[in-house]
Design a protein around this motif. Sequence first.
Motif, PDB file in Angstrom:
ATOM      1  N   ASN A  12       5.641   9.507 -26.516  1.00  0.00           N
ATOM      2  CA  ASN A  12       6.865   9.548 -25.724  1.00  0.00           C
ATOM      3  C   ASN A  12       6.856   8.490 -24.626  1.00  0.00           C
ATOM      4  N   ARG A  13       5.699   8.290 -23.995  1.00  0.00           N
ATOM      5  CA  ARG A  13       5.599   7.261 -22.958  1.00  0.00           C
ATOM      6  C   ARG A  13       5.808   5.871 -23.552  1.00  0.00           C
ATOM      7  N   SER A  14       5.252   5.642 -24.705  1.00  0.00           N
ATOM      8  CA  SER A  14       5.406   4.344 -25.363  1.00  0.00           C
ATOM      9  C   SER A  14       6.857   4.077 -25.732  1.00  0.00           C
ATOM     10  N   PHE A  15       7.560   5.138 -26.153  1.00  0.00           N
ATOM     11  CA  PHE A  15       8.971   4.996 -26.506  1.00  0.00           C
ATOM     12  C   PHE A  15       9.797   4.525 -25.315  1.00  0.00           C
ATOM     13  N   MET A  16       9.395   4.923 -24.110  1.00  0.00           N
ATOM     14  CA  MET A  16      10.145   4.549 -22.921  1.00  0.00           C
ATOM     15  C   MET A  16       9.945   3.087 -22.522  1.00  0.00           C
ATOM     16  N   LYS A  17       8.880   2.465 -22.998  1.00  0.00           N
ATOM     17  CA  LYS A  17       8.591   1.091 -22.602  1.00  0.00           C
ATOM     18  C   LYS A  17       9.464   0.101 -23.379  1.00  0.00           C
ATOM     19  N   CYS A  18       9.739  -1.033 -22.770  1.00  0.00           N
ATOM     20  CA  CYS A  18      10.655  -2.013 -23.365  1.00  0.00           C
ATOM     21  C   CYS A  18       9.975  -2.794 -24.486  1.00  0.00           C
ATOM     22  N   PRO A  19      10.518  -2.724 -25.703  1.00  0.00           N
ATOM     23  CA  PRO A  19       9.954  -3.486 -26.822  1.00  0.00           C
ATOM     24  C   PRO A  19      10.496  -4.917 -26.832  1.00  0.00           C
ATOM     25  N   ILE A  20      10.008  -5.722 -27.762  1.00  0.00           N
ATOM     26  CA  ILE A  20      10.525  -7.084 -27.947  1.00  0.00           C
ATOM     27  C   ILE A  20      11.656  -7.020 -28.973  1.00  0.00           C
ATOM     28  N   PHE A  21      12.850  -7.358 -28.547  1.00  0.00           N
ATOM     29  CA  PHE A  21      14.028  -7.181 -29.384  1.00  0.00           C
ATOM     30  C   PHE A  21      14.260  -8.313 -30.380  1.00  0.00           C
ATOM     31  N   THR A  22      13.699  -9.489 -30.128  1.00  0.00           N
ATOM     32  CA  THR A  22      14.092 -10.693 -30.863  1.00  0.00           C
ATOM     33  C   THR A  22      13.979 -10.545 -32.367  1.00  0.00           C
ATOM     34  N   GLU A  23      12.833 -10.066 -32.850  1.00  0.00           N
ATOM     35  CA  GLU A  23      12.612  -9.997 -34.291  1.00  0.00           C
ATOM     36  C   GLU A  23      13.565  -9.014 -34.956  1.00  0.00           C
ATOM     37  N   ALA A 199      17.230   0.530 -31.368  1.00  0.00           N
ATOM     38  CA  ALA A 199      18.489   0.909 -30.731  1.00  0.00           C
ATOM     39  C   ALA A 199      18.389   2.181 -29.891  1.00  0.00           C
ATOM     40  N   HIS A 200      17.538   3.093 -30.271  1.00  0.00           N
ATOM     41  CA  HIS A 200      17.668   4.465 -29.781  1.00  0.00           C
ATOM     42  C   HIS A 200      17.217   4.639 -28.331  1.00  0.00           C
ATOM     43  N   ARG A 201      16.264   3.849 -27.895  1.00  0.00           N
ATOM     44  CA  ARG A 201      15.870   3.877 -26.485  1.00  0.00           C
ATOM     45  C   ARG A 201      17.032   3.410 -25.618  1.00  0.00           C
ATOM     46  N   VAL A 202      17.723   2.372 -26.064  1.00  0.00           N
ATOM     47  CA  VAL A 202      18.865   1.847 -25.318  1.00  0.00           C
ATOM     48  C   VAL A 202      19.995   2.875 -25.287  1.00  0.00           C
ATOM     49  N   VAL A 203      20.198   3.584 -26.386  1.00  0.00           N
ATOM     50  CA  VAL A 203      21.249   4.600 -26.459  1.00  0.00           C
ATOM     51  C   VAL A 203      21.028   5.677 -25.399  1.00  0.00           C
ATOM     52  N   LEU A 204      19.803   6.108 -25.224  1.00  0.00           N
ATOM     53  CA  LEU A 204      19.519   7.151 -24.242  1.00  0.00           C
ATOM     54  C   LEU A 204      19.784   6.657 -22.820  1.00  0.00           C
ATOM     55  N   ILE A 205      19.493   5.386 -22.564  1.00  0.00           N
ATOM     56  CA  ILE A 205      19.822   4.816 -21.254  1.00  0.00           C
ATOM     57  C   ILE A 205      21.335   4.821 -21.050  1.00  0.00           C
ATOM     58  N   ASP A 206      22.061   4.391 -22.078  1.00  0.00           N
ATOM     59  CA  ASP A 206      23.528   4.350 -22.008  1.00  0.00           C
ATOM     60  C   ASP A 206      24.120   5.728 -21.753  1.00  0.00           C
ATOM     61  N   LEU A 207      23.510   6.757 -22.311  1.00  0.00           N
ATOM     62  CA  LEU A 207      24.023   8.120 -22.155  1.00  0.00           C
ATOM     63  C   LEU A 207      24.066   8.522 -20.690  1.00  0.00           C
ATOM     64  N   GLY A 208      23.060   8.119 -19.940  1.00  0.00           N
ATOM     65  CA  GLY A 208      23.038   8.404 -18.507  1.00  0.00           C
ATOM     66  C   GLY A 208      24.174   7.722 -17.765  1.00  0.00           C
ATOM     67  N   HIS A 209      24.523   6.510 -18.200  1.00  0.00           N
ATOM     68  CA  HIS A 209      25.637   5.804 -17.564  1.00  0.00           C
ATOM     69  C   HIS A 209      26.929   6.605 -17.710  1.00  0.00           C
TER      70      HIS A 209
END
Length: 258
Positions: A12-23, A199-209
């Motif tokens: 769960n902690r790893s999921f919260m960290k920012c991955p490299i999106f480019t690839e 996508a899904h980590r970003v979606v959860l951030i967006d939900l808070g907005h």
Amino acid sequence: MEQELKQELQRNRSFMKCPIFTESMGKSDQSRGLPHPPHGKPTKNPVALLEFDTVPLVEPSYTNILEARRSIRVFDENATITQSQLAFILHTAQGIQGARGKDEAFTLRAVPSGGARHPFETYIAIRAVDGLEPGFYYYAPAATSGQKRVVLEFLHPITNYAEQITDMLVGQKWAAKSQATIFLSCVPYKAEWRYRELAHRVVLIDLGHVGQNIMLSATALGLGSCCIAAYDQQLCDKNLALDGEDEYTVYAVPIGKT
């Protein structure tokens, strides 16, 4: 058991960290030229058109709104809210102000979203809104893109509001006394089209907005609200006619008079 818990916490902690999106973005459906997913669903059932240009703000000062915002769990169950109040909250949470990009793939809204994907749909359980029949509704923002108006599609009636909403929100009886409850669903492909498996980590951030905008708008109108992350997944998806895979409930926000 303790080791399994540690492993789960680490995942769960790893999921919260920012991955490299480019690839991932380089292999996405967007990069392959596939059409973007629709910004909303077509409406089928009778609709209500709500106006809110003249909605009165009880608290016009932004500083005071921030000071006053609280999670409210006590509502006046004998009161009603107006269509304009509901429309204002919905529009400031998910209303489409405009679009840009090829084939208008990206929408502009009052809330930020990773890649301007806005991967949510909005449903409302209405108990006591002036002039609207109690029941479940769908908010169709694409129907009034660029307009300060809100279109609601009536889905189906609610036979016993208190019982049904309490069950959907796992026994939280206070929520059923609100004038309406907003349910947000996620359509994951809206974000996966651009970000694939990231996508899904970003979606959860967006939900808070989105949740914060709902609460700030409710506060500006002198109404109460409370964001809820505890709900019966299967029951919510069933009542909102969601398939539970390509669209599923992710949030609930009761709003109403205090």
